[in-house]
Design an enzyme around this catalytic site. Structure first.
Site, mmCIF file in Angstrom:
data_model
loop_
_atom_site.group_PDB
_atom_site.id
_atom_site.type_symbol
_atom_site.label_atom_id
_atom_site.label_comp_id
_atom_site.label_asym_id
_atom_site.label_seq_id
_atom_site.Cartn_x
_atom_site.Cartn_y
_atom_site.Cartn_z
ATOM 1 N N ASP A 83 5.858 -1.598 1.401
ATOM 2 C CA ASP A 83 7.237 -1.442 0.921
ATOM 3 C C ASP A 83 8.059 -0.532 1.826
ATOM 4 O O ASP A 83 9.227 -0.314 1.558
ATOM 5 C CB ASP A 83 7.240 -0.892 -0.520
ATOM 6 N N ASP A 98 1.048 2.332 -3.217
ATOM 7 C CA ASP A 98 2.256 2.815 -3.914
ATOM 8 C C ASP A 98 3.450 1.926 -3.546
ATOM 9 O O ASP A 98 3.740 1.742 -2.369
ATOM 10 C CB ASP A 98 2.604 4.253 -3.474
ATOM 11 N N LYS A 141 -0.402 5.352 8.658
ATOM 12 C CA LYS A 141 0.564 4.409 9.216
ATOM 13 C C LYS A 141 1.859 5.140 9.581
ATOM 14 O O LYS A 141 2.246 6.026 8.834
ATOM 15 C CB LYS A 141 0.860 3.316 8.166
ATOM 16 N N ASP A 163 -0.677 -2.034 1.279
ATOM 17 C CA ASP A 163 -0.258 -0.695 0.885
ATOM 18 C C ASP A 163 -0.386 -0.637 -0.645
ATOM 19 O O ASP A 163 -0.459 -1.683 -1.307
ATOM 20 C CB ASP A 163 1.190 -0.472 1.339
HETATM 21 MG MG LIG Z 1 4.181 2.322 -0.296
#
Ligand SMILES: [Mg+2]
Length: 265
Positions: free
Chosen positions: A209, A14, A184, A12
């Site tokens: 995250d 960000d 996702k 991922d």
């Molecule tokens: Mg993220």
């Protein structure tokens, strides 16, 4: 967790690589560690406001050299899905970013504002009432409703900002129709990562995250999963879930060190 079987990462962006314009850790050093042990990095983001080429250039500015085909955005997922489930002649209306429009046009689809087969909704920082009204009309006329993601917020250098889920909710509220979600936790993007590398899902470590997108998507795709604590979720915020990630780490650098240590043993 035994990391010896891991051959690629599905990262991922960000909250894993950066917060807005601020990198998380020394990215060139982290990616050098992956390169040293032959781990292939792939990138999977629910954010479709940049094209894969723009993500490549953004990473290059941060000192990390990659190819654009290592980046799997919801636009890549959408093109894959629409080619599989519709035809290349499918007429798509996009309520979303120019990057998303650009990618689908390059993939050969025609973008329309009327008589659409598909309405695709995504983060649009220039959202207007009129755009919601057009999407509503087309869906009421029979177009299939797709969304890139349902993320309620996303991280920026100025803190949290509204995510694509806000635009999707607007269209969902006035149509009463729930979208098919491409990002996702749908497994489409992770499946593309497997296809690109020729690897079995269990050889890929999905790193993110957020539990409800990155980790859940990784688990559903059959990948190993690692939650990093550098973004949205914390150990306590995911404690309620029955299925836990294989790893919980401070940040991506911790994962790189762990992989490096295991390989040198
Ligand atoms: Mg993220």
């Amino acid at each position: 967790m035994d990391l010896h079987s891991i051959k690629a990462l599905f990262l991922d962006m960000d909250g894993v690589l950066w917060h807005g314009k601020n990198p998380i850790g020394d990215l060139p050093s982290i990616f050098h560690k992956f390169q040293k042990i032959g781990i292939i990095p792939l990138f999977g983001t629910n954010n479709s406001t940049r094209t894969p080429e723009a993500y490549r250039d953004y990473l290059a500015k941060m000192g990390v050299e990659i190819n654009s085909d290592q980046v799997i955005t919801p636009a890549v997922g959408a093109a894959y899905l629409f080619q599989r489930d519709f035809s290349i002649n499918a007429r798509i209306h996009v309520f979303g970013s120019n990057a998303l429009k650009e990618y689908l046009q390059k993939a050969g689809f025609s973008l329309v504002d009327e008589n659409a087969d598909i309405v695709l909704v995504s983060l649009d920082k220039e959202m207007t009432y009129q755009k919601v009204a057009v999407a509503m009309k087309l869906i009421n006329e029979g177009a299939a409703f797709y969304a890139t993601n349902l993320d309620n917020v996303l991280a920026s250098e100025n803190g949290w900002i509204p995510g694509g889920g806000v635009m999707v909710n607007a269209v969902q509220t006035c149509t009463g129709v729930s979208p098919i979600v491409i990002g996702k936790p749908n497994t489409i993007m992770a499946n593309i990562a497997c296809e690109k590398t020729g690897l079995h899902p269990s050889e890929i470590l999905a790193v993110g995250d957020r539990y409800d997108t990155d980790i859940l998507g990784g688990i559903r795709a059959g990948c190993r999963t690692a939650l990093v604590l550098s973004g949205v979720d914390s150990k306590s915020s995911i404690a309620c879930y029955a299925e836990q990630p294989d790893l919980i780490c401070q940040d991506l650098n911790t994962i790189a060190d762990q992989l490096l240590t295991e390989r040198s043993q």
